[in-house]
Motif scaffolding. Structure first.
Motif, mmCIF file in Angstrom:
data_model
loop_
_atom_site.group_PDB
_atom_site.id
_atom_site.type_symbol
_atom_site.label_atom_id
_atom_site.label_comp_id
_atom_site.label_asym_id
_atom_site.label_seq_id
_atom_site.Cartn_x
_atom_site.Cartn_y
_atom_site.Cartn_z
ATOM 1 N N LEU A 43 0.824 -1.203 0.000
ATOM 2 C CA LEU A 43 0.000 0.000 0.000
ATOM 3 C C LEU A 43 0.860 1.255 0.000
ATOM 4 C CD1 LEU A 43 -2.899 1.120 0.122
ATOM 5 C CD2 LEU A 43 -2.705 1.081 2.627
ATOM 6 N N ILE A 44 1.928 1.208 0.791
ATOM 7 C CA ILE A 44 2.842 2.376 0.835
ATOM 8 C C ILE A 44 3.518 2.570 -0.521
ATOM 9 C CG2 ILE A 44 4.992 3.222 1.875
ATOM 10 C CD1 ILE A 44 4.090 1.844 4.488
ATOM 11 N N ILE A 45 3.941 1.458 -1.103
ATOM 12 C CA ILE A 45 4.596 1.553 -2.433
ATOM 13 C C ILE A 45 3.633 2.126 -3.450
ATOM 14 C CG2 ILE A 45 5.563 0.193 -4.336
ATOM 15 C CD1 ILE A 45 7.471 0.523 -2.029
ATOM 16 N N PHE A 46 2.363 1.675 -3.429
ATOM 17 C CA PHE A 46 1.366 2.157 -4.384
ATOM 18 C C PHE A 46 1.109 3.652 -4.185
ATOM 19 C CE2 PHE A 46 -3.072 3.155 -5.333
ATOM 20 C CZ PHE A 46 -3.128 2.819 -6.675
ATOM 21 N N ALA A 47 0.988 4.060 -2.915
ATOM 22 C CA ALA A 47 0.742 5.484 -2.633
ATOM 23 C C ALA A 47 1.919 6.339 -3.114
ATOM 24 C CB ALA A 47 0.499 5.667 -1.133
ATOM 25 N N TYR A 48 3.135 5.844 -2.935
ATOM 26 C CA TYR A 48 4.332 6.599 -3.354
ATOM 27 C C TYR A 48 4.371 6.759 -4.868
ATOM 28 C CZ TYR A 48 9.203 7.705 -4.231
ATOM 29 O OH TYR A 48 10.349 8.305 -4.682
ATOM 30 N N VAL A 49 4.079 5.670 -5.566
ATOM 31 C CA VAL A 49 4.081 5.727 -7.040
ATOM 32 C C VAL A 49 3.007 6.673 -7.536
ATOM 33 C CG1 VAL A 49 3.672 4.383 -9.125
ATOM 34 C CG2 VAL A 49 5.122 3.447 -7.309
#
Length: 441
Positions: free
Chosen positions: A11-17
């Motif tokens: 989820l964090i990776i998706f939000a960052y992208v």
């Protein structure tokens, strides 16, 4: 509810992208985002300067954003200042440059070639001496001279890119006077039409100094000729508007400009003296030939006498004459119609000392302690002056006793004097033209 660590990490990776893509979109594609540092706003015509009010239209935002705009503005400003400073520098240089003037010389007498090639040392193109049209350019002092000569130089067909003119004329005899008068009338019309403002004349005068025909054209007599450079010891010479000019070499006989070299100076010349010329009845030239023969000196001199004067030389006769000058220590210069003769200057060209008959000839030439040949005497000419050819044997006897070293030294001094004399005439000619034509410029 406990979220697994793996899902949280994804989820964090998706939000960052997603945030990165959004930020990239706003930076590179959005037209509504304005940098705080660099913004260019174009307002619609008639929009208030305070921005959007009362439902007014929003300002139009510039599509192009330049992160180096301030630096570019500063660079351009500095560059423009440098350019302006350089322009001002060039302007100051141009103002400080000495002003230059254009003067044309129209050579309608052979003496013009002596002025141009021997005194001013100007080039001539083409080099062919019998070409129909010859021209050249040179700088002297503040003046850019251009010279035109030859049969094809006719009235109305000479380039006129100046308002100052020097006309070279021959006034020796009536036929030449008539021809010269037509040229003066042509130039007078140019002055009256304001095509030409300044006029000087270099005149091969009459050998008896009878030049009254040109008097009405002089400015001091109501004419248009500001200056005249006049050959022979005329009483008109005052060094104000009439100056004396040297006769020079016989350019009409194709006598060339001689460039001294080591051989000309140091060679062992086999003859004491020379005289090749016309011997007139009951003249001092007859006395000269008799003195040479009676003293036995004729065997040590090159002599060739003829009874009739010939206006033109053949290539063979010119070569023989030049050889005689180059192989003789002295050149005998008896008077003709006038004391001043071409032979004097031609002897100087070869370092052969002129032995000049220093007597006045009939006519209205100036009489005084320095006449005849006052121009050459004033310049300190290193000649041998005699009043009677009966003095010649003693002169030749002294020549016999001179060493080669003494002769070479004398020859060198004569050539140096002649070069200096021509340079002085060039400087004087240029200075007089500058002072008379352009003193108010």
């Amino acid at each position: 509810m406990k979220i697994p660590k793996r899902k949280l990490f994804l989820l964090i990776i998706f939000a960052y992208v997603a945030f990165s893509l959004y930020a990239a979109y706003n930076v590179f594609f959005s037209t509504k985002v304005i940098s705080r540092v660099h913004r260019v706003v174009k307002k619609e015509t008639g929009a208030p300067s305070g921005g959007v009010r009362d439902g007014g239209a929003a300002p139009f935002l510039a599509e192009d954003w330049n992160p180096w705009e301030d630096e570019q503005v500063e660079y351009n400003s500095a560059l423009n200042k440098k350019r302006e400073a350089f322009k001002q520098h060039l302007s100051r240089i141009d103002k400080n440059k000495p002003k230059r003037y254009k003067v044309q010389i129209w050579g309608k007498a052979a003496i013009g070639l002596y002025l141009w090639e021997h005194i001013l040392e100007g080039p001539l193109n083409p080099t062919d001496k019998v070409a129909q049209w010859r021209e050249g350019e040179l700088q002297s002092g503040k003046i850019d001279f251009s010279f035109y000569t030859g049969p094809a130089v006719v009235q109305g067909h000479v380039p006129q890119d100046m308002n100052s003119l020097i006309l070279v004329l021959n006034g020796r005899e009536q036929q030449k006077v008539s021809y010269s008068t037509r040229w003066l009338e042509h130039v007078q019309a140019m002055v009256q039409s304001h095509t030409v403002s300044h006029v000087a004349v270099v005149l091969l005068g009459n050998e008896h100094c009878n030049n009254n025909w040109i008097s009405p054209y002089l400015k001091r007599n109501g004419g248009f000729v500001d200056l005249m450079f006049l050959v022979y010891d005329s009483p008109w010479v005052n060094d104000k508007d009439v100056f004396q000019w040297p006769l020079g070499v016989a350019t009409y006989r194709q006598f060339p400009m001689i460039r001294p070299n080591a051989q000309l100076i140091t060679s062992n010349r086999p003859y004491l003296c020379n005289f090749l010329g016309t011997v007139y009845k009951n003249s001092s030239r007859e006395t000269l030939m008799q003195v040479l023969k009676q003293s036995g000196m004729d065997k040590e001199c090159i002599t060739a006498a003829r009874e009739k004067w010939l206006p033109q030389e053949t290539s063979d006769s010119l070569r023989r004459y030049q050889t005689a000058l180059a192989q003789s220590e002295l050149t005998l210069c008896p008077v003709g119609i006038n004391t001043e003769c071409y032979r004097i200057y031609e002897a100087c060209s070869y370092g052969s000392v002129p032995v000049v008959e220093d007597v006045l000839t009939p006519g209205t030439c100036a009489v005084g302690p320095s006449s005849p040949l006052r121009l050459l005497k004033a310049a300190g000419a290193p000649f041998i002056f005699i009043s009677d050819w009966k003095e010649l044997p003693a002169i030749l006897e002294r020549e016999r006793g001179m060493s080669q070293e003494q002769r070479v030294d004398r020859r060198r001094r004569l050539l140096e004097w002649y070069a200096s004399f021509r340079q002085q005439m060039k400087e004087r000619f240029t200075e007089v033209i500058e002072e008379t034509f352009f003193k108010s410029g």
